[in-house]
Design a protein around this motif. Structure first.
Motif, PDB file in Angstrom:
ATOM      1  N   UNK A  37     -32.619 -68.449  80.908  1.00  0.00           N
ATOM      2  CA  UNK A  37     -33.800 -68.048  80.146  1.00  0.00           C
ATOM      3  C   UNK A  37     -34.960 -67.682  81.071  1.00  0.00           C
ATOM      4  N   UNK A  38     -34.940 -68.221  82.289  1.00  0.00           N
ATOM      5  CA  UNK A  38     -36.017 -67.981  83.245  1.00  0.00           C
ATOM      6  C   UNK A  38     -35.513 -68.253  84.655  1.00  0.00           C
ATOM      7  N   UNK A  39     -36.304 -67.805  85.634  1.00  0.00           N
ATOM      8  CA  UNK A  39     -35.908 -67.974  87.031  1.00  0.00           C
ATOM      9  C   UNK A  39     -37.044 -68.596  87.832  1.00  0.00           C
ATOM     10  N   UNK A  40     -36.669 -69.160  88.968  1.00  0.00           N
ATOM     11  CA  UNK A  40     -37.620 -69.621  89.969  1.00  0.00           C
ATOM     12  C   UNK A  40     -37.326 -68.804  91.220  1.00  0.00           C
ATOM     13  N   UNK A  41     -38.348 -68.153  91.771  1.00  0.00           N
ATOM     14  CA  UNK A  41     -38.201 -67.426  93.026  1.00  0.00           C
ATOM     15  C   UNK A  41     -38.719 -68.322  94.144  1.00  0.00           C
ATOM     16  N   UNK A  88     -35.290 -64.939 100.241  1.00  0.00           N
ATOM     17  CA  UNK A  88     -35.681 -65.340  98.886  1.00  0.00           C
ATOM     18  C   UNK A  88     -34.477 -65.982  98.211  1.00  0.00           C
ATOM     19  N   UNK A  89     -34.706 -67.067  97.519  1.00  0.00           N
ATOM     20  CA  UNK A  89     -33.676 -67.730  96.718  1.00  0.00           C
ATOM     21  C   UNK A  89     -34.056 -67.548  95.255  1.00  0.00           C
ATOM     22  N   UNK A  90     -33.072 -67.284  94.425  1.00  0.00           N
ATOM     23  CA  UNK A  90     -33.315 -67.192  92.983  1.00  0.00           C
ATOM     24  C   UNK A  90     -32.571 -68.348  92.336  1.00  0.00           C
ATOM     25  N   UNK A  91     -33.330 -69.194  91.637  1.00  0.00           N
ATOM     26  CA  UNK A  91     -32.762 -70.311  90.880  1.00  0.00           C
ATOM     27  C   UNK A  91     -32.867 -69.947  89.406  1.00  0.00           C
ATOM     28  N   UNK A  92     -31.874 -70.309  88.638  1.00  0.00           N
ATOM     29  CA  UNK A  92     -31.812 -69.934  87.227  1.00  0.00           C
ATOM     30  C   UNK A  92     -31.920 -71.181  86.360  1.00  0.00           C
ATOM     31  N   UNK A  93     -32.714 -71.091  85.294  1.00  0.00           N
ATOM     32  CA  UNK A  93     -32.899 -72.192  84.347  1.00  0.00           C
ATOM     33  C   UNK A  93     -32.449 -71.741  82.967  1.00  0.00           C
ATOM     34  N   UNK A  94     -31.791 -72.638  82.241  1.00  0.00           N
ATOM     35  CA  UNK A  94     -31.343 -72.288  80.891  1.00  0.00           C
ATOM     36  C   UNK A  94     -32.490 -72.443  79.899  1.00  0.00           C
ATOM     37  N   UNK A  95     -32.219 -72.250  78.614  1.00  0.00           N
ATOM     38  CA  UNK A  95     -33.278 -72.295  77.601  1.00  0.00           C
ATOM     39  C   UNK A  95     -33.905 -73.664  77.440  1.00  0.00           C
ATOM     40  N   UNK A  96     -33.231 -74.712  77.940  1.00  0.00           N
ATOM     41  CA  UNK A  96     -33.799 -76.069  77.919  1.00  0.00           C
ATOM     42  C   UNK A  96     -34.492 -76.405  79.230  1.00  0.00           C
ATOM     43  N   UNK A  97     -34.602 -75.417  80.114  1.00  0.00           N
ATOM     44  CA  UNK A  97     -35.222 -75.556  81.438  1.00  0.00           C
ATOM     45  C   UNK A  97     -34.381 -76.386  82.405  1.00  0.00           C
ATOM     46  N   UNK A  98     -33.096 -76.507  82.116  1.00  0.00           N
ATOM     47  CA  UNK A  98     -32.176 -77.215  83.007  1.00  0.00           C
ATOM     48  C   UNK A  98     -31.599 -76.193  83.992  1.00  0.00           C
ATOM     49  N   UNK A  99     -31.540 -76.528  85.283  1.00  0.00           N
ATOM     50  CA  UNK A  99     -30.989 -75.579  86.253  1.00  0.00           C
ATOM     51  C   UNK A  99     -29.545 -75.187  85.929  1.00  0.00           C
ATOM     52  N   UNK A 146     -40.221 -57.975  87.681  1.00  0.00           N
ATOM     53  CA  UNK A 146     -39.461 -58.868  86.802  1.00  0.00           C
ATOM     54  C   UNK A 146     -39.994 -58.789  85.374  1.00  0.00           C
ATOM     55  N   UNK A 147     -41.313 -58.683  85.225  1.00  0.00           N
ATOM     56  CA  UNK A 147     -41.895 -58.540  83.886  1.00  0.00           C
ATOM     57  C   UNK A 147     -41.388 -57.262  83.222  1.00  0.00           C
ATOM     58  N   UNK A 148     -41.309 -56.183  83.996  1.00  0.00           N
ATOM     59  CA  UNK A 148     -40.809 -54.917  83.456  1.00  0.00           C
ATOM     60  C   UNK A 148     -39.351 -55.021  83.018  1.00  0.00           C
ATOM     61  N   UNK A 149     -38.585 -55.898  83.656  1.00  0.00           N
ATOM     62  CA  UNK A 149     -37.172 -56.087  83.314  1.00  0.00           C
ATOM     63  C   UNK A 149     -36.970 -57.267  82.348  1.00  0.00           C
ATOM     64  N   UNK A 150     -38.081 -57.776  81.817  1.00  0.00           N
ATOM     65  CA  UNK A 150     -38.058 -58.857  80.834  1.00  0.00           C
ATOM     66  C   UNK A 150     -37.394 -60.132  81.369  1.00  0.00           C
ATOM     67  N   UNK A 151     -37.621 -60.411  82.645  1.00  0.00           N
ATOM     68  CA  UNK A 151     -37.149 -61.649  83.260  1.00  0.00           C
ATOM     69  C   UNK A 151     -38.355 -62.558  83.402  1.00  0.00           C
ATOM     70  N   UNK A 152     -38.280 -63.708  82.764  1.00  0.00           N
ATOM     71  CA  UNK A 152     -39.380 -64.662  82.832  1.00  0.00           C
ATOM     72  C   UNK A 152     -39.289 -65.455  84.130  1.00  0.00           C
ATOM     73  N   UNK A 153     -40.368 -65.425  84.906  1.00  0.00           N
ATOM     74  CA  UNK A 153     -40.435 -66.215  86.131  1.00  0.00           C
ATOM     75  C   UNK A 153     -41.106 -67.536  85.788  1.00  0.00           C
ATOM     76  N   UNK A 154     -40.370 -68.630  85.915  1.00  0.00           N
ATOM     77  CA  UNK A 154     -40.927 -69.966  85.663  1.00  0.00           C
ATOM     78  C   UNK A 154     -41.931 -70.336  86.747  1.00  0.00           C
ATOM     79  N   UNK A 155     -41.573 -69.984  87.992  1.00  0.00           N
ATOM     80  CA  UNK A 155     -42.470 -70.261  89.120  1.00  0.00           C
ATOM     81  C   UNK A 155     -42.008 -69.460  90.322  1.00  0.00           C
TER      82      UNK A 155
END
Length: 174
Positions: free
Chosen positions: A83-87, A37-48, A112-121
């Motif tokens: 602000x959000x992640x892509x799995x 699994x790879x976790x990609x992180x996006x900022x509040x503007x949805x920029x990686x 992730x929902x329980x830990x308040x991590x927003x999954x973008x996709x």
């Protein structure tokens, strides 16, 4: 080897649509090599965010350590100001997801929902290509617990659509 010009452009471009997510993942992972699994992180503007976290030692099936995985990602989200992640589920071989893969998608959505991590996709990278895994429907996925009477997939943490959890339903979209 990834196209570095394309990758350079993509890491400065907001990831607003599912097609943007697929383009970013395709630029990072041209083809599946190992099950991880790879976790990609996006900022509040949805920029990686220029930080990618590969996780190659997850157990075959989700277990109590899914909570640890979600807690780790929540911690990293805070440290990199995401602000959000892509799995990204890298799966060499077959060009489809198996029930165990759906279990991971489901378990991560809930934890992730329980830990308040927003999954973008959530995205699958397999022999057949790259596809988003959508939390909407799941027709034809046998062997996974929690299929409701309407053919939709309900996860263990979200028995109804009214819950604040992950929302419950799963599907693979191309």
């Amino acid at each position: 080897m990834p196209d570095t010009d394309m990758l350079d452009r993509l890491i400065r471009t907001p990831v607003r649509t599912d097609d943007d997510v697929v383009d970013l993942v395709t630029a990072l992972l041209e083809r599946p090599v190992t099950r991880q699994c790879w976790v990609l992180f996006l900022d509040r503007r949805a920029v990686p965010v220029p930080f990618v976290m590969p996780i190659s030692d997850l157990p075959w099936q989700p277990d109590e350590h899914v909570e640890d995985f979600a807690a780790l990602v929540a911690d990293v989200v805070g440290h990199v100001s995401a602000a959000e992640v892509v799995l990204v589920w890298e799966r060499p071989g077959e060009s489809r997801l198996f029930p165990v893969d759906w279990e991971w998608v489901d378990a991560c959505a809930c934890a992730f929902a329980e830990h308040h991590v927003r999954i973008r996709a959530q995205v699958a990278v397999h022999t057949g290509g790259v596809a988003t895994v959508s939390l909407d429907e799941v027709d034809g996925v046998d062997g996974v617990d929690g299929v409701d009477g309407d053919g939709g997939r309900r996860c263990d943490c979200c028995p109804t659509d009214d819950d604040d959890g992950c929302g419950g339903a799963l599907a693979l979209a191309s």
